[in-house]
Design a protein around this motif. Sequence first.
Motif, PDB file in Angstrom:
ATOM      1  N   LEU A 239       0.827  -1.208   0.000  1.00 51.89           N
ATOM      2  CA  LEU A 239       0.000   0.000   0.000  1.00 51.89           C
ATOM      3  C   LEU A 239       0.862   1.259   0.000  1.00 51.89           C
ATOM      4  N   THR A 240       1.597   1.492   1.067  1.00 53.73           N
ATOM      5  CA  THR A 240       2.459   2.679   1.127  1.00 53.73           C
ATOM      6  C   THR A 240       3.775   2.468   0.408  1.00 53.73           C
ATOM      7  N   GLN A 241       4.145   1.197   0.156  1.00 56.27           N
ATOM      8  CA  GLN A 241       5.410   0.831  -0.498  1.00 56.27           C
ATOM      9  C   GLN A 241       6.590   1.520   0.176  1.00 56.27           C
ATOM     10  N   ASN A 242       6.557   1.492   1.507  1.00 57.62           N
ATOM     11  CA  ASN A 242       7.655   2.021   2.303  1.00 57.62           C
ATOM     12  C   ASN A 242       8.712   0.943   2.472  1.00 57.62           C
ATOM     13  N   VAL A 243       9.279   0.506   1.361  1.00 51.85           N
ATOM     14  CA  VAL A 243      10.233  -0.596   1.336  1.00 51.85           C
ATOM     15  C   VAL A 243      11.279  -0.297   0.268  1.00 51.85           C
ATOM     16  N   ASP A 244      12.510  -0.674   0.560  1.00 50.92           N
ATOM     17  CA  ASP A 244      13.634  -0.462  -0.348  1.00 50.92           C
ATOM     18  C   ASP A 244      13.904  -1.755  -1.102  1.00 50.92           C
ATOM     19  N   ILE A 245      13.798  -1.712  -2.431  1.00 58.04           N
ATOM     20  CA  ILE A 245      14.009  -2.898  -3.270  1.00 58.04           C
ATOM     21  C   ILE A 245      15.224  -2.723  -4.170  1.00 58.04           C
TER      22      ILE A 245
END
Length: 422
Positions: A239-245
């Motif tokens: 949802l917020t895509q508060n992730v480092d890929i």
Amino acid sequence: AVHEGQVVSAQELTVLLQPLFTQKSRNLVLFLQDRLSIDDFTYFSETYGNKNPFQNQVNKLFINLLQEILQTSPSSLVLPAVDCKATKYLLSVLQEAGDWKLTNATNLSISQMEVNASNPNLLVVQLQPLASDLKEISTLEAIAENDKIIGKVTMDLEERGIHFSAIYTAVRPSRISRRTNVVGELRRKLMAAEEEDSLSYPPLNVTTGNYTCILFHASNFSLKANSSVLIDLTNATFLTQNVDISASECTDSNTTLSLKYTNPVNGIRSLEIRFLMTNKFYEVSARKWSTLDSVEIVQDGEKFAKFIISGISAPAEYSFHCQLVGTSNLYPARLVPSNNEAKNWDVFISKLQIQGFNIINNQFSYASDCTGFFTPGIWMGLVTSIILLWILTYGIHMIMQLTTNNRFDDPKGPALSVPQTE
């Protein structure tokens, strides 16, 4: 006034919240939980009595109001609720409705924040998620803790003389309301609604250049550290895509999906989860197969946990889908701890779909499901049918072996004599 069982739509919710945009003290606190339904207030307050998780004054007043409405109702009552689709876009609606200064309070450090009361402020407090295993006691404890957080935040703002309004809501409902006018088609409609709700957000995609090389989706992505600390990564991932890929890697033969989170919960500074996939050619099937070989968890850059996976594979042109993936023995696709550190983690992934090779048009390919064609129910039916068929065949065979006498005694003639040889 709202009618019994009315589901408030997004437009109706905007109208109901309109006074918040026109009042003088335009300070709004949004308490956001992962799951919540209006039935939780009445259920937990009545079932557990002295252990009622709702102790702050605002929630107590709300519960008393609900109980008064239920007690004065002459018949069974279906309480009104807000459509879950409306709550998903609530934050964007609030931001578009006014010139708010948005402040995220995921670490619950409201007291350390500088709030300028002269300007409109929107404080978003991310409450801790409920237990993914849906145990009542775990859910009760999580709601009680969130209730304490709400009381602490509201009391702190009141002591600082800041006038505000508060909204307590969730991303999705914790209970599915059953309406009496759709009993005939209830199960099919509910399953369709749940499927639509789970796919309401797009999958996480990793791109290399101009094309997508990894797609990842799940309706629930949760971890539990040391059997006590629950980490729900669903919202942060999809949802917020508060992730480092950025650490993800893609090649024709190996793919690594790296998910890095900063301060996912109190006590954990950083958390990285890696999904390692391979693409190999197998001579037996004369085709390439993609396999999810292992999952790695790195906490604070030091603690390393590794899980070996069996049963997660699909033709290279397909994606892989499984209803339940995790460390439990009951799941179709299981994560088996490979070292001692992995034993401290519990993983729960619901409705997993992943693809790391041959992605076309940024969409999942046809999914190969982890559930085989012969499910336990089918095997039970087949075994029972074979046993009954064997009994029937044996009975028919015995009946066919019956013979009748070829000689009969005549009372008017001499006695019938049958030799021993016959």
